[in-house]
Each structure stands twice: as C-alpha cells, then as structure tokens.
Design a protein around this motif. Structure first.
Motif, PDB file in Angstrom:
ATOM      1  N   ARG A  15      13.681  66.951  41.030  1.00  0.00           N
ATOM      2  CA  ARG A  15      15.013  66.477  41.406  1.00  0.00           C
ATOM      3  C   ARG A  15      15.689  67.453  42.371  1.00  0.00           C
ATOM      4  O   ARG A  15      16.300  67.058  43.342  1.00  0.00           O
ATOM      5  CB  ARG A  15      15.882  66.312  40.158  1.00  0.00           C
ATOM      6  CG  ARG A  15      17.254  65.715  40.444  1.00  0.00           C
ATOM      7  CD  ARG A  15      18.172  65.877  39.248  1.00  0.00           C
ATOM      8  NE  ARG A  15      18.420  67.279  39.001  1.00  0.00           N
ATOM      9  CZ  ARG A  15      19.164  67.707  37.994  1.00  0.00           C
ATOM     10  NH1 ARG A  15      19.679  66.860  37.136  1.00  0.00           N
ATOM     11  NH2 ARG A  15      19.365  69.004  37.827  1.00  0.00           N
ATOM     12  N   MET A  19      17.240  67.074  46.609  1.00  0.00           N
ATOM     13  CA  MET A  19      18.682  67.160  46.833  1.00  0.00           C
ATOM     14  C   MET A  19      18.994  67.650  48.234  1.00  0.00           C
ATOM     15  O   MET A  19      18.202  68.337  48.871  1.00  0.00           O
ATOM     16  CB  MET A  19      19.318  68.115  45.815  1.00  0.00           C
ATOM     17  CG  MET A  19      19.346  67.611  44.400  1.00  0.00           C
ATOM     18  SD  MET A  19      20.025  68.854  43.275  1.00  0.00           S
ATOM     19  CE  MET A  19      21.692  69.033  43.922  1.00  0.00           C
ATOM     20  N   HIS A  21      21.276  70.198  50.282  1.00  0.00           N
ATOM     21  CA  HIS A  21      21.946  71.447  49.993  1.00  0.00           C
ATOM     22  C   HIS A  21      22.830  71.866  51.167  1.00  0.00           C
ATOM     23  O   HIS A  21      22.396  71.827  52.314  1.00  0.00           O
ATOM     24  CB  HIS A  21      20.942  72.562  49.692  1.00  0.00           C
ATOM     25  CG  HIS A  21      20.245  72.398  48.380  1.00  0.00           C
ATOM     26  ND1 HIS A  21      19.146  71.590  48.217  1.00  0.00           N
ATOM     27  CD2 HIS A  21      20.506  72.935  47.157  1.00  0.00           C
ATOM     28  CE1 HIS A  21      18.751  71.635  46.956  1.00  0.00           C
ATOM     29  NE2 HIS A  21      19.550  72.439  46.296  1.00  0.00           N
ATOM     30  N   GLY A 163      23.892  72.804  45.970  1.00  0.00           N
ATOM     31  CA  GLY A 163      23.551  71.417  45.677  1.00  0.00           C
ATOM     32  C   GLY A 163      24.785  70.553  45.437  1.00  0.00           C
ATOM     33  O   GLY A 163      24.845  69.400  45.888  1.00  0.00           O
ATOM     34  N   ASP A 164      25.771  71.098  44.720  1.00  0.00           N
ATOM     35  CA  ASP A 164      27.009  70.346  44.469  1.00  0.00           C
ATOM     36  C   ASP A 164      27.725  70.021  45.779  1.00  0.00           C
ATOM     37  O   ASP A 164      28.186  68.896  45.995  1.00  0.00           O
ATOM     38  CB  ASP A 164      27.934  71.154  43.557  1.00  0.00           C
ATOM     39  CG  ASP A 164      27.381  71.285  42.139  1.00  0.00           C
ATOM     40  OD1 ASP A 164      26.498  70.483  41.782  1.00  0.00           O
ATOM     41  OD2 ASP A 164      27.833  72.174  41.415  1.00  0.00           O
ATOM     42  N   ALA A 167      25.808  67.399  47.694  1.00  0.00           N
ATOM     43  CA  ALA A 167      26.028  66.033  47.194  1.00  0.00           C
ATOM     44  C   ALA A 167      27.303  65.445  47.794  1.00  0.00           C
ATOM     45  O   ALA A 167      27.346  64.249  48.130  1.00  0.00           O
ATOM     46  CB  ALA A 167      26.106  66.047  45.671  1.00  0.00           C
ATOM     47  N   ASN A 168      28.337  66.270  47.926  1.00  0.00           N
ATOM     48  CA  ASN A 168      29.576  65.795  48.548  1.00  0.00           C
ATOM     49  C   ASN A 168      29.351  65.427  50.013  1.00  0.00           C
ATOM     50  O   ASN A 168      29.867  64.411  50.506  1.00  0.00           O
ATOM     51  CB  ASN A 168      30.659  66.870  48.447  1.00  0.00           C
ATOM     52  CG  ASN A 168      31.083  67.145  47.014  1.00  0.00           C
ATOM     53  OD1 ASN A 168      30.991  66.266  46.157  1.00  0.00           O
ATOM     54  ND2 ASN A 168      31.537  68.351  46.742  1.00  0.00           N
ATOM     55  N   GLU A 170      26.504  64.514  51.365  1.00  0.00           N
ATOM     56  CA  GLU A 170      25.670  63.311  51.412  1.00  0.00           C
ATOM     57  C   GLU A 170      26.508  62.048  51.204  1.00  0.00           C
ATOM     58  O   GLU A 170      26.318  61.033  51.898  1.00  0.00           O
ATOM     59  CB  GLU A 170      24.578  63.398  50.348  1.00  0.00           C
ATOM     60  CG  GLU A 170      23.630  62.206  50.344  1.00  0.00           C
ATOM     61  CD  GLU A 170      22.518  62.363  49.329  1.00  0.00           C
ATOM     62  OE1 GLU A 170      21.675  61.443  49.232  1.00  0.00           O
ATOM     63  OE2 GLU A 170      22.486  63.394  48.635  1.00  0.00           O
ATOM     64  N   GLU A 171      27.441  62.114  50.267  1.00  0.00           N
ATOM     65  CA  GLU A 171      28.313  60.959  50.013  1.00  0.00           C
ATOM     66  C   GLU A 171      29.174  60.634  51.225  1.00  0.00           C
ATOM     67  O   GLU A 171      29.348  59.474  51.596  1.00  0.00           O
ATOM     68  CB  GLU A 171      29.197  61.255  48.798  1.00  0.00           C
ATOM     69  CG  GLU A 171      30.110  60.093  48.408  1.00  0.00           C
ATOM     70  CD  GLU A 171      30.946  60.408  47.190  1.00  0.00           C
ATOM     71  OE1 GLU A 171      31.786  59.563  46.820  1.00  0.00           O
ATOM     72  OE2 GLU A 171      30.760  61.495  46.593  1.00  0.00           O
ATOM     73  N   ASN A 250      17.743  60.471  51.470  1.00  0.00           N
ATOM     74  CA  ASN A 250      17.090  60.202  50.188  1.00  0.00           C
ATOM     75  C   ASN A 250      15.928  61.158  49.930  1.00  0.00           C
ATOM     76  O   ASN A 250      15.684  61.550  48.782  1.00  0.00           O
ATOM     77  CB  ASN A 250      16.581  58.757  50.152  1.00  0.00           C
ATOM     78  CG  ASN A 250      17.711  57.758  50.072  1.00  0.00           C
ATOM     79  OD1 ASN A 250      18.789  58.063  49.558  1.00  0.00           O
ATOM     80  ND2 ASN A 250      17.489  56.559  50.580  1.00  0.00           N
ATOM     81  N   GLY A 252      15.786  64.261  51.027  1.00  0.00           N
ATOM     82  CA  GLY A 252      16.400  65.537  50.679  1.00  0.00           C
ATOM     83  C   GLY A 252      15.655  66.721  51.254  1.00  0.00           C
ATOM     84  O   GLY A 252      14.940  66.615  52.257  1.00  0.00           O
TER      85      GLY A 252
END
Length: 304
Positions: A15, A19, A21, A163-164, A167-168, A170-171, A250, A252
C-alpha cells in the motif's frame, strides 16, 4: 498467527508503495536513555533530486554515512534536512578520577620550582593540568545504536507525513482532472452550434456579394473551415491525458516527473484549443483549462 502477521506486513508495504508522497513534510522524535536524550528532526521541501543535509554534534559525525544511506533507500526526491540534538545525562557520567602518577610528578616538579623561586604551590593549578583529572567517557557505541534505532522511527514518521500530504495533493489533482473533463464536455456541446454558425456566416457573405451560390464550392469551403477550426482532436487528446494522469496517480510511487510531463501535454492542447477558438464559450473553456492546469502544475512540483 505468524503467517497472518507476515501477510499484513506485506500488504502494508504494498500500500505504501502505491501512495503519492509529497516532498514537503516534517517529523520529530525524542529518544531517551540512561545516557540522556537525543532529538531527531527531519524537514524537507521540493527539489529536483534528492539532496541531504545533516547537522549533528561532533561526537556523532561518524553516523552520517549510515543516515545518508537510510535516506537514499527511503526517499527519491527533495531537499532533506536532518538535525540531531543531544543532551547527556549528568548522572550517567562517571565520577572524576585523579591520575595520581601524573599529579605526583607535577607536585615534585612544582616543589623544585618553589625552592628556586620561593613561591607557593596552588593545588588547584595541579588539578587543572591536562590529564590530571579524568572523567569516564560516554559509551558512544550504545548511544549510537539507540540513536540510529530512533532515526529509523523518525524516518517512518516522516514518510507517513509525506504520504498524508501526498493524499491531499492527489485529491486536489483528481478534482481538477474531473473539472477538465467538464470543460471538454462544454466545448463538445458547442461544436454543432459552431458548424451551423459557420455555414450561415458563409452563406451571408455570398449573398452580400450577390453571386450565384455553387453548392459544391460552398461545401468545400465549409469543409476547409471545419478542418481549420476543428478541435475534436485536441479534445480527444485532453481526455486521453486525463485518463493517463489518473493512471499515474493510481500507480503511485515517485511519479512527480511523469506528472510534470503530463502538465506540459495538457498545456499544449489547451493552447491549441484557444488558438482555434472562434466562439466566446470555447475561448472561456480554454482559459478555464489553463487555470486548472496551472493549479495542478503548482501542486505537482511538491510531489516526489
């Protein structure tokens, strides 16, 4: 039970590999022991390549190659700064001891000087002589092992923070990609209207010239204008770029460079669309596309 744990570890690692980064992050961790306290801090900003800077107390300089190697294995890009602060525990330092042999030699020498100069011997001066007073040294091997273990932990914290933030990003990018598809739909909806408008405009010009209309020549002119102003190919490529960008997201991993290349491709199509526009709605759509692309490009600069 062991197989279950092993399987979960594999899944977690898989996983993490998928991701996105960010290159901008910060992490901090304290390591405490009988020897004192060590504090690691890692911060990074975007950079084309991986660039590391390490600042540590002089007695821990020997750890730098190990730290750089761990960073290289865990990170791909970014300007990374690592700080180590160390505070020794005074209670852990051994009692002071006197080098009696050296002190005796100094006293004998001082007595001789005293006899020659009729001066006094100051015991404090004897104790201050280098090597007379000795303190037990810290066990650096033990401390280094504890600090390196703590560094591995702070690296994991740092990757999690990256990673956090990733994710932001990527959104945000996915939202802009959907908005691009909406603008493509807007342009496509106006294409029949534009073709009709072109035909009516050409007919009006011919009527103003008061000449007989050659239907075959009219069709040729319309075909020529349609080809000149046709944006269907650009729209198809925009949709293809959206699909490819989502595929990269996707997948990553370290994909910042590939995403940056895709932004160049998006810009090329948006510019061509704007240059071919003969309708205010299409011009507005082209401008909106360029705004969306620029917003994505700015954020992609922070992706590893």
């Amino acid at each position: 039970m062991l197989r279950y744990n092993h399987r979960n570890i594999v899944l977690i690692n898989f996983r993490n590999l998928s991701m996105i980064h960010s290159m901008t992050a910060y992490a901090r961790r304290e390591i405490k022991g009988d020897w004192g306290t060590g504090t690691w801090e890692i911060r990074s900003v975007n950079q084309r390549y991986l660039e590391t800077f390490i600042r540590a107390p002089e007695q821990f300089r020997g750890m730098e190659p190990v730290i750089r190697e761990r960073l290289r294995k865990n990170l791909q890009r970014g300007k990374v700064e690592v700080f180590l602060k160390f505070v020794a525990n005074p209670a852990h330092v051994g009692e002071l001891s006197i080098n009696e042999s050296l002190a005796e030699q100094l006293i004998n020498s001082a007595k001789w000087v005293q006899q020659q100069s009729s001066g006094d011997i100051n015991p404090v001066d004897i104790l201050r002589w280098p090597g007379v007073m000795e303190a037990q040294e810290l066990d650096l091997d033990t401390i280094n092992k504890a600090l390196i273990a703590g560094f591995d932990q702070v690296v994991e914290d740092f990757k999690s923070a990256r990673g956090d933030e990733g994710a932001n990003l990527e959104e945000m990018i996915a939202t802009r990609l959907d908005a691009i598809l909406e603008q493509v739909t807007v342009v496509e909806s106006h294409l029949p209207e534009i073709a009709k408008w072109q035909r009516e405009k050409l007919n009006q010009k011919l009527e103003d010239l008061k000449t007989d209309i050659d239907e075959s020549r009219l069709e040729q002119e319309l075909i020529y204008l349609a080809q000149k102003q046709d944006v269907a190919e650009e729209l198809d490529r925009l949709k293809s770029h959206v699909k490819e960008t989502k595929k990269i997201l996707n997948k990553g991993g370290a994909c910042g460079r590939r995403l940056d290349f895709m932004m160049q491709e998006f810009n090329r199509e948006a510019n061509t669309l704007a240059s071919k526009s003969i309708n205010s709605d299409i011009t507005n759509a082209a401008v909106e596309l360029k705004v969306l692309i620029e917003q994505m490009r700015e954020q992609i600069q922070n992706i590893e």
